[in-house]
Design an enzyme around this catalytic site. Structure first.
Site, PDB file in Angstrom:
ATOM      1  N   HIS A   1      18.966   5.432  21.313  1.00  0.00           N
ATOM      2  CA  HIS A   1      18.787   3.837  21.820  1.00  0.00           C
ATOM      3  C   HIS A   1      17.748   3.212  20.872  1.00  0.00           C
ATOM      4  CE1 HIS A   1      17.334   0.515  24.321  1.00  0.00           C
ATOM      5  NE2 HIS A   1      18.123   1.122  25.269  1.00  0.00           N
TER       6      HIS A   1
ATOM      7  N   ARG B   1      16.153  -7.532  25.666  1.00  0.00           N
ATOM      8  CA  ARG B   1      16.911  -8.200  24.660  1.00  0.00           C
ATOM      9  C   ARG B   1      18.209  -9.111  25.530  1.00  0.00           C
ATOM     10  NH1 ARG B   1      19.275  -4.103  22.164  1.00  0.00           N
ATOM     11  NH2 ARG B   1      18.251  -2.492  23.237  1.00  0.00           N
TER      12      ARG B   1
END
Ligand code: FAD
Ligand code: NAG
Length: 507
Positions: free
Chosen positions: A270, A293
C-alpha cells in the site's frame, strides 16, 4: 404411539450420529463470520475457531469500505454503476491475471453482499471513490457531523458478531465459538478433509467436520521459514499494516495436504501508511486510508513537488514513491525512519469531506498530521524553497480547475485543491505490505483445488484473503471485504450442502 416412539428413537440415534458434525469455520474475520451466518441461515450448525482472544482479524481494521456495483445506496445518490463496470475495473487493476470466473461471481453478487451487511444493521448508506475505480462504489458509514467516527470494518465485524451472539443466546447448539484456539493441522483421509487439529491452553484436540478456511493472508509472516521470505523476500524491508496474526496458517496447512497455491508472489504494497512521529521505524503501521486521497489529499516528496497521480493504482503510486521520493530527515516531523516516503497534504475542505471526527483520530489522537498556517510555513519546516511549495500548490489549482492537464494523468479531482495561503495539514506516509493477493486456489464454489489433479479437495473450502485468484496482480480497494462476504457465503452454502449430502449418505 409405541411404534412411533420406537421409530423416533431409532431414527434419532442414527441421525444424531450423522448430524453431529458441525461445520468447522477457521478464522473469525469477515470471511469466517459471513460463512458462519450463511450456514446458520441455511439450517446448519457452526463451530468457529479463532486463534486470537477476539474475532475481528484484519477485517476490523478496514477503513475505506466494501465495494458494491448497482446498489440501492448508489442509486439513492444518483450514481449509475453495474457489475460489468466492477468486473472491468477489477480486471484492469489486476492486469487480467485474475481468475475471470471468480471476478464475475464477485461482481454479480456485490450488491447483495452490501445488502447482507445492511441486514445485520451496518449503515452502508454512503460511498466513496477509491483509486482505480471508475465510479464511487466503496460503501461505508456516513461520517457523523460530530462525535466519534464509525470505521467501516470495525462496525461490520461488531454487527456480525452481535448477530451471531444473539443466535447463540437463543440456541447454543447453532453457534459454538472457540477463541484463543489455533488450528494446527488439517486432517485428510482417503482424499477427503474430515476435520482439523486445534491447540489452546487446554492442549490439543481433534474436531471432526468439513472445513471452511478463513484464516486471512500472510502479510505479517516474517518468520525465517515464512511465506514472505519464500515468495516476496525483497519486500521484507517494508513495514506492514496487518495484525501479527496474518501468518498465512491456512495457506501453509492446506499446502501440506496437497492444496494448490496461486499468485503467491503478488504481494500488495500500500503506498500510504502513516509514519508515527513517536516511533518512525515501527514495523507495524497505521494505514492512511485510501479515502483520504479520495477526498483530495495531495502527495508531495521531500523537495516539495508532486510526483504522481494520487488516485492511481496502488502499485503505480508505490513505485512512484520509491523512485521519486527519498527518505525524510528528522527535521521534518521526526522523519521517516529511513524509509522512502511522501508527504500527504490536506486542507480544511478535504478534512471536512473525509469526516472531521475520523481525521481528528489521525491528527489529534495519533498526531500523524501537523497543521501549518500556509505553504511558506510548511516549506520552512521541510527546509525547501518557499517558492517550490507555493508553485506546486498553484499548479495543482490550475489543473484542478481544468486550466492545465495533469502531467501524471489524474482525471478525477475530488473536493478541493489546496491554496498556498490557507492552513495545510501534513503527514509523512510510506509504503507498507498490505495485502497478499495469492493464496489457495479455489473454484466458483469456494472449494479448494488440489495441486495433484486440479480437482476440488472434498470437504475443504476457503474464502477471503486465504484464497487467491480473484485479484490478479493487484487488488482494487474495497474488493477484499467484498470477496470475504461473497465467497464466505458461497463457501458456507456449499459446505452446508456437502454436509447434508454426507448425512443422507450415512443414513
Ligand atoms: C489497515 C487495513 C485496512 C484495510 N481496509 C480495507 C478496506 O477498506 N476495504 C477492503 O476491501 N479491504 C481492506 N483491507 C483488507 C481487508 O481488511 C482484509 O483483506 C480482509 O479483511 C481479510 O479478511 P479475512 O476474513 O480473510 O481475514 P481476517 O479478517 O484477517 O481474519 C482472519 C482471522 O483468522 C485468524 N487466524 C489466523 N490463523 C489462524 C489459525 N491457525 N487458527 C485460528 N485462527 C486463525 C486470525 O486471528 C484472524 O482473526 C484492509 C486491510 C488492512 C490491514
Ligand atoms: C523521534 O523518533 C525517535 C526514534 O527514531 C524517538 O526515540 C523519539 O522519541 C521521537 N521523538 C518524538 C518527539 O516523538
Amino acid at each position: 404411539m409405541l411404534f412411533q416412539l420406537i421409530f423416533l428413537v431409532l431414527a434419532t440415534t442414527n441421525m444424531v450420529k450423522a448430524e453431529e458434525q458441525k461445520i468447522i469455520v477457521v478464522g473469525g474475520g469477515l470471511a469466517g463470520l459471513s460463512a458462519s451466518l450463511e450456514i446458520i441461515n441455511g439450517g446448519g450448525r457452526v463451530v468457529l475457531i479463532e486463534g486470537e482472544a477476539n474475532t475481528g482479524g484484519n477485517s476490523a481494521k478496514a477503513s475505506s469500505g466494501i465495494n458494491g456495483a448497482g446498489t440501492a445506496t448508489q442509486s439513492n445518490l444518483g450514481l449509475t454503476d453495474s457489475p460489468s463496470n466492477l468486473v472491468s475495473d477489477t480486471l484492469s487493476a489486476g492486469d487480467n491475471e485474475n481468475n475471470k470466473n471468480l471476478v464475475e461471481i464477485l461482481a454479480a453478487n456485490s450488491a447483495d453482499a452490501v445488502e447482507f451487511l445492511r441486514n445485520v444493521g451496518v449503515d452502508l448508506t454512503d460511498v466513496n471513490l477509491c483509486g482505480g475505480h471508475s465510479v464511487a462504489r466503496t460503501h461505508w458509514i456516513p461520517s457523523p457531523k460530530e462525535g466519534r467516527p464509525i470505521p467501516a470494518g470495525f462496525e461490520i465485524m461488531k454487527r456480525l458478531r452481535t448477530k451471531l451472539d444473539k443466535i447463540k443466546a437463543e440456541d447454543a447448539e447453532l453457534f459454538e465459538l472457540l477463541t484463543s484456539t489455533k488450528m494446527t493441522k488439517i486432517i485428510k483421509e482417503d482424499g477427503k478433509v474430515i476435520g482439523i487439529e486445534v491447540e489452546n491452553n487446554e492442549g490439543r484436540q481433534i474436531i471432526h467436520g468439513n472445513v471452511v478456511l478463513a484464516t486471512g493472508g500472510f502479510s505479517s509472516d516474517r518468520s525465517k521459514d515464512g511465506l514472505l521470505i519464500e515468495f516476496g523476500g525483497e519486500k521484507l524491508e517494508f513495514p506492514s499494516t496487518n495484525g501479527q496474526f496474518a501468518r498465512g496458517d491456512g495457506v501453509k496447512l492446506a499446502r501440506s495436504i496437497g492444496a494448490k497455491l496461486i499468485g503467491m508472489n503478488r504481494i500488495q504494497i500500500h503506498p500510504t501508511a502513516f509514519v508515527d512521529p513517536k516511533d518512525p521505524k515501527a514495523s507495524t503501521k497505521f494505514l492512511a486510508a485510501e479515502a483520504l486521497r479520495g477526498k483530495g489529499a495531495l502527495l508531495i516528496n521531500g523537495n516539495g513537488e508532486r510526483f504522481g497521480n494520487e488516485l492511481g493504482r496502488r502499485d503505480y503510486l508505490t513505485g512512484k514513491i520509491l523512485e521519486e521520493s527519498q527518505e525524510i530527515g528528522e527535521h521534518f516531523q521526526n522523519g521517516s525512519g529511513g524509509q522512502k516516503s511522501a508527504i500527504m497534504l490536506m486542507n480544511e475542505k478535504n478534512v471536512e469531506a473525509f469526516g472531521r471526527p475520523a481525521f481528528n483520530f489521525y491528527a489529534i489522537v495519533k498526531k500523524f498530521f501537523v497543521k501549518y498556517e500556509n505553504s511558506d510555513e510548511l516549506a520552512d519546516a521541510l527546509k525547501v524553497d518557499r517558492k517550490t511549495v507555493k508553485e506546486t500548490l498553484e499548479n495543482y489549482v490550475q489543473i484542478f480547475n481544468g486550466k492545465k492537464e495533469d502531467p501524471f494523468g489524474k482525471r478525477v479531482f475530488p473536493v478541493a485543491s489546496i491554496l498556498p495561503n490557507e492552513p495545510i495539514y501534513a503527514a509523512i506516509v510510506t509504503p507498507a505490505i498490505h495485502y497478499t493477493m495469492g493464496g489457495l486456489e479455489i473454484d466458483g464454489n469456494a472449494q479448494v483445488i488440489s495441486a495433484q489433479n486440479e480437482k476440488p479437495i472434498e470437504g475443504l473450502y476457503a474464502a477471503g484473503e486465504v484464497s487467491g485468484g480473484v485479484h490478479g496482480s493487484n487488488r482494487l480497494a474495497g474488493n477484499s471485504l467484498l470477496e470475504c462476504v461473497v465467497f464466505g457465503r458461497i463457501a458456507g452454502q456449499n459446505a452446508l450442502k456437502y454436509n447434508q449430502k454426507s448425512v443422507r449418505e450415512e443414513l
